[in-house]
Design a protein around this motif. Structure first.
Motif, PDB file in Angstrom:
ATOM      1  N   ALA A 156      27.673 -63.038  42.131  1.00 58.94           N
ATOM      2  CA  ALA A 156      26.942 -64.236  41.735  1.00 58.94           C
ATOM      3  C   ALA A 156      25.717 -63.912  40.890  1.00 58.94           C
ATOM      4  N   LEU A 157      25.338 -62.663  40.821  1.00 63.51           N
ATOM      5  CA  LEU A 157      24.183 -62.288  40.006  1.00 63.51           C
ATOM      6  C   LEU A 157      24.613 -61.561  38.739  1.00 63.51           C
ATOM      7  N   GLY A 158      25.918 -61.428  38.579  1.00 62.62           N
ATOM      8  CA  GLY A 158      26.460 -60.586  37.521  1.00 62.62           C
ATOM      9  C   GLY A 158      26.048 -60.983  36.116  1.00 62.62           C
ATOM     10  N   GLN A 159      25.825 -62.263  35.906  1.00 63.22           N
ATOM     11  CA  GLN A 159      25.524 -62.763  34.563  1.00 63.22           C
ATOM     12  C   GLN A 159      24.069 -62.546  34.154  1.00 63.22           C
ATOM     13  N   LEU A 160      23.250 -62.236  35.136  1.00 65.52           N
ATOM     14  CA  LEU A 160      21.814 -62.219  34.857  1.00 65.52           C
ATOM     15  C   LEU A 160      21.365 -60.840  34.404  1.00 65.52           C
ATOM     16  N   ASP A 161      20.284 -60.796  33.625  1.00 71.64           N
ATOM     17  CA  ASP A 161      19.820 -59.480  33.191  1.00 71.64           C
ATOM     18  C   ASP A 161      19.133 -58.759  34.363  1.00 71.64           C
ATOM     19  N   ALA A 162      19.017 -57.456  34.217  1.00 72.77           N
ATOM     20  CA  ALA A 162      18.656 -56.600  35.350  1.00 72.77           C
ATOM     21  C   ALA A 162      17.359 -57.019  36.048  1.00 72.77           C
ATOM     22  N   LYS A 163      16.372 -57.374  35.270  1.00 80.65           N
ATOM     23  CA  LYS A 163      15.070 -57.689  35.844  1.00 80.65           C
ATOM     24  C   LYS A 163      15.148 -58.979  36.689  1.00 80.65           C
ATOM     25  N   VAL A 164      15.744 -60.003  36.107  1.00 82.00           N
ATOM     26  CA  VAL A 164      15.888 -61.287  36.793  1.00 82.00           C
ATOM     27  C   VAL A 164      16.750 -61.110  38.056  1.00 82.00           C
ATOM     28  N   ARG A 165      17.790 -60.350  37.876  1.00 78.65           N
ATOM     29  CA  ARG A 165      18.708 -60.058  38.960  1.00 78.65           C
ATOM     30  C   ARG A 165      17.977 -59.453  40.154  1.00 78.65           C
ATOM     31  N   ASN A 166      17.105 -58.498  39.858  1.00 74.83           N
ATOM     32  CA  ASN A 166      16.345 -57.843  40.917  1.00 74.83           C
ATOM     33  C   ASN A 166      15.469 -58.813  41.680  1.00 74.83           C
ATOM     34  N   GLU A 167      14.893 -59.782  40.959  1.00 73.09           N
ATOM     35  CA  GLU A 167      14.045 -60.755  41.642  1.00 73.09           C
ATOM     36  C   GLU A 167      14.889 -61.715  42.463  1.00 73.09           C
ATOM     37  N   ILE A 168      15.962 -62.197  41.847  1.00 75.88           N
ATOM     38  CA  ILE A 168      16.738 -63.248  42.478  1.00 75.88           C
ATOM     39  C   ILE A 168      17.516 -62.778  43.698  1.00 75.88           C
ATOM     40  N   ARG A 169      17.881 -61.505  43.704  1.00 77.37           N
ATOM     41  CA  ARG A 169      18.705 -61.056  44.825  1.00 77.37           C
ATOM     42  C   ARG A 169      17.981 -61.217  46.167  1.00 77.37           C
ATOM     43  N   TYR A 170      16.663 -61.064  46.148  1.00 79.91           N
ATOM     44  CA  TYR A 170      15.933 -61.259  47.403  1.00 79.91           C
ATOM     45  C   TYR A 170      15.843 -62.738  47.753  1.00 79.91           C
ATOM     46  N   GLU A 171      15.714 -63.560  46.687  1.00 80.61           N
ATOM     47  CA  GLU A 171      15.621 -65.006  46.909  1.00 80.61           C
ATOM     48  C   GLU A 171      16.861 -65.546  47.589  1.00 80.61           C
ATOM     49  N   ILE A 172      18.003 -65.095  47.110  1.00 77.21           N
ATOM     50  CA  ILE A 172      19.224 -65.665  47.663  1.00 77.21           C
ATOM     51  C   ILE A 172      19.419 -65.220  49.101  1.00 77.21           C
ATOM     52  N   ARG A 173      19.037 -63.990  49.376  1.00 75.61           N
ATOM     53  CA  ARG A 173      19.113 -63.515  50.757  1.00 75.61           C
ATOM     54  C   ARG A 173      18.172 -64.341  51.643  1.00 75.61           C
ATOM     55  N   LYS A 174      16.963 -64.546  51.152  1.00 74.68           N
ATOM     56  CA  LYS A 174      15.965 -65.275  51.932  1.00 74.68           C
ATOM     57  C   LYS A 174      16.433 -66.711  52.181  1.00 74.68           C
ATOM     58  N   MET A 175      17.003 -67.291  51.129  1.00 72.48           N
ATOM     59  CA  MET A 175      17.476 -68.672  51.261  1.00 72.48           C
ATOM     60  C   MET A 175      18.576 -68.754  52.325  1.00 72.48           C
ATOM     61  N   ALA A 176      19.498 -67.824  52.286  1.00 74.30           N
ATOM     62  CA  ALA A 176      20.571 -67.814  53.285  1.00 74.30           C
ATOM     63  C   ALA A 176      19.997 -67.646  54.681  1.00 74.30           C
ATOM     64  N   LYS A 177      18.994 -66.784  54.803  1.00 77.68           N
ATOM     65  CA  LYS A 177      18.373 -66.544  56.112  1.00 77.68           C
ATOM     66  C   LYS A 177      17.619 -67.790  56.588  1.00 77.68           C
ATOM     67  N   ASP A 178      16.814 -68.378  55.680  1.00 74.67           N
ATOM     68  CA  ASP A 178      16.034 -69.566  56.049  1.00 74.67           C
ATOM     69  C   ASP A 178      16.945 -70.707  56.495  1.00 74.67           C
ATOM     70  N   LEU A 179      18.070 -70.831  55.817  1.00 71.00           N
ATOM     71  CA  LEU A 179      18.973 -71.943  56.120  1.00 71.00           C
ATOM     72  C   LEU A 179      19.971 -71.581  57.222  1.00 71.00           C
ATOM     73  N   LYS A 180      19.820 -70.368  57.758  1.00 72.52           N
ATOM     74  CA  LYS A 180      20.672 -69.899  58.858  1.00 72.52           C
ATOM     75  C   LYS A 180      22.156 -69.907  58.489  1.00 72.52           C
ATOM     76  N   LEU A 181      22.432 -69.519  57.251  1.00 71.93           N
ATOM     77  CA  LEU A 181      23.814 -69.447  56.800  1.00 71.93           C
ATOM     78  C   LEU A 181      24.364 -68.048  57.034  1.00 71.93           C
ATOM     79  N   THR A 182      25.677 -67.963  57.049  1.00 67.27           N
ATOM     80  CA  THR A 182      26.318 -66.657  56.979  1.00 67.27           C
ATOM     81  C   THR A 182      26.640 -66.423  55.506  1.00 67.27           C
TER      82      THR A 182
END
Ligand SMILES: Nc1ncnc2c1ncn2[C@@H]1O[C@H](COP(=O)(O)OP(=O)(O)OP(=O)(O)O)[C@@H](O)[C@H]1O
Ligand SMILES: [Mg+2]
Length: 368
Positions: free
Chosen positions: A160-186
């Motif tokens: 899901a991050l494949g399209q993004l450039d490396a720098k943006v990707r690095n930032e967003i990967r933590y966001e998506i993890r955090k979002m999944a955790k906050d929303l208690k998703l698997t």
């Protein structure tokens, strides 16, 4: 928020076995990655879980329910594709409430759900924007919001991050993890990028040729790889071929490398004369010209130096002609020079010994 369990799952396409007898449990609210080279079966496994394709054999459980015969729309699974697959002609808002509308929610209900999920992914102020007006990270959040609005509790993300450039990707990967955790998703995250998987996963399954080679936390996979492939694919490793020639009092093995060079290595379970591969991470080696001769101290000549910023990478030609890579922190002392003679110490505690692969070491290291 379900647990996902697959048991003896196999998917064949004609003569290709894309997923080969996989058994795996992903815990409730876990952020899990499927990691492996192109063509190893990651997307196929994800599509099986989502119900987009049917298994050849085996079972899939979501939240303890056998879902083999359940259509995808009843599985409460959200699939976020590499391209996010947003409808380009629809605003963020319309993308998000598309699911509830298709599911037959009335307008008031769809509106409530839409506001809720856009709030959750913090995109409320951009609900009138079209996908082309949003950044990659925002598009991804819309894709997640759309999945949530459609009732997803299990988030499946395929590169899901494949399209993004490396720098943006690095930032967003933590966001998506955090979002999944906050929303208690698997969350199940598919990637072929080992550093991405290491950075964000609770656990990782390393796949190759349709099979799972090892499952563990990033640290476990890095520190205790159970195969040459995992040692190679996660981080970097040196591999030296040799034969077991004896045991030490500590229960370690003595390995004879090329040209009579003997080293001691962890793991006593190999019998004498077994052909093995010795492996060590580059940062575990101690490189110093002044080291005294002794156990596991080898001599060599610096052949190449690469400055990597935080680290310096030395490629050293050992006197038995084998090449070994060592990495030292840039701030750790004087640099060696190309052509300089040096000693290399292999600390026993950081060695790994693997049986020599049937197909040969080279084949085992080919990433496919
Ligand atoms: N619909 C299909 N029909 C025939 N073969 C398929 C189909 N889908 C996948 N395969 C084959 O199954 C194997 C696994 O494919 P899959 O897409 O799951 O790999 P992947 O790990 O996701 O790779 P990538 O990292 O490149 O996306 C490949 O050999 C692929 O060619
Ligand atoms: Mg894929």
């Amino acid at each position: 928020m379900p647990e996902v369990r697959v048991v003896n799952l196999t998917k064949k396409f004609d003569n290709i076995t894309a997923v080969d007898n996989v058994t795996l449990t992903i815990h409730d609210q876990e952020y899990f990655s499927l990691l492996g080279p192109s063509g190893c079966g990651k997307t196929t496994l994800l599509r099986l879980i989502a119900g987009l394709i049917e298994p050849t054999s085996g079972e899939i459980y979501i939240g303890n329910k056998l879902v083999n015969d359940m259509p995808p729309e009843d599985r409460d699974v959200g699939f976020v594709f590499q391209t996010f697959a947003l409808f380009p002609h629809m605003t963020a808002w319309n993308n998000v409430i598309y699911g509830p509308k298709v599911k037959g929610f009335d307008m008031a209900e769809a509106t409530t759900v839409g506001h809720e999920v856009l709030e959750m992914v913090k995109l409320h102020e951009r609900l009138d924007a079209y996908p082309s007006e949003l950044s990659g990270g925002m598009m991804q959040r819309v894709a997640v919001a759309r999945a949530l609005a459609a009732g997803a509790q299990l988030l499946l993300m395929d590169e899901a991050l494949g399209q993004l450039d490396a720098k943006v990707r690095n930032e967003i990967r933590y966001e998506i993890r955090k979002m999944a955790k906050d929303l208690k998703l698997t969350g199940i995250h598919v990637t072929h990028d080992q550093s991405e998987a290491m950075a964000i996963s609770d656990r990782i399954a390393v796949m190759r040729k349709g099979k799972i080679l090892q499952i563990g936390t990033p640290q476990e996979l890095y520190m205790k790889p159970e195969s040459i492939f995992v040692a190679h694919f996660i981080g970097e490793s040196n591999f030296l071929e040799g034969y077991v020639v004896g045991k030490t009092e500590d229960g370690n093995v003595l390995i004879e490398l090329r040209e009579d060079t003997k080293v001691e290595a962890l793991n006593g379970s190999f019998s004498e004369d077994t052909q093995v591969v010795l492996s060590m991470r580059p940062e575990t080696l101690i490189v110093e010209p002044g080291l005294e001769e002794g156990n596991n101290v080898l001599s060599g000549t610096v052949e190449r130096i690469t400055f990597e910023g935080a680290n310096i990478r030395y490629e050293i030609r050992l006197d038995n002609e084998e090449m070994i890579v060592a990495v030292k922190p840039t701030l750790s002392g004087d640099w060696l020079k190309v052509g300089e003679r040096t000693k290399v110490f292999l600390p026993v505690d950081y060695t790994h010994v693997f049986p020599y692969p049937e197909a040969g070491l080279k084949e085992e290291l080919s990433v496919a």
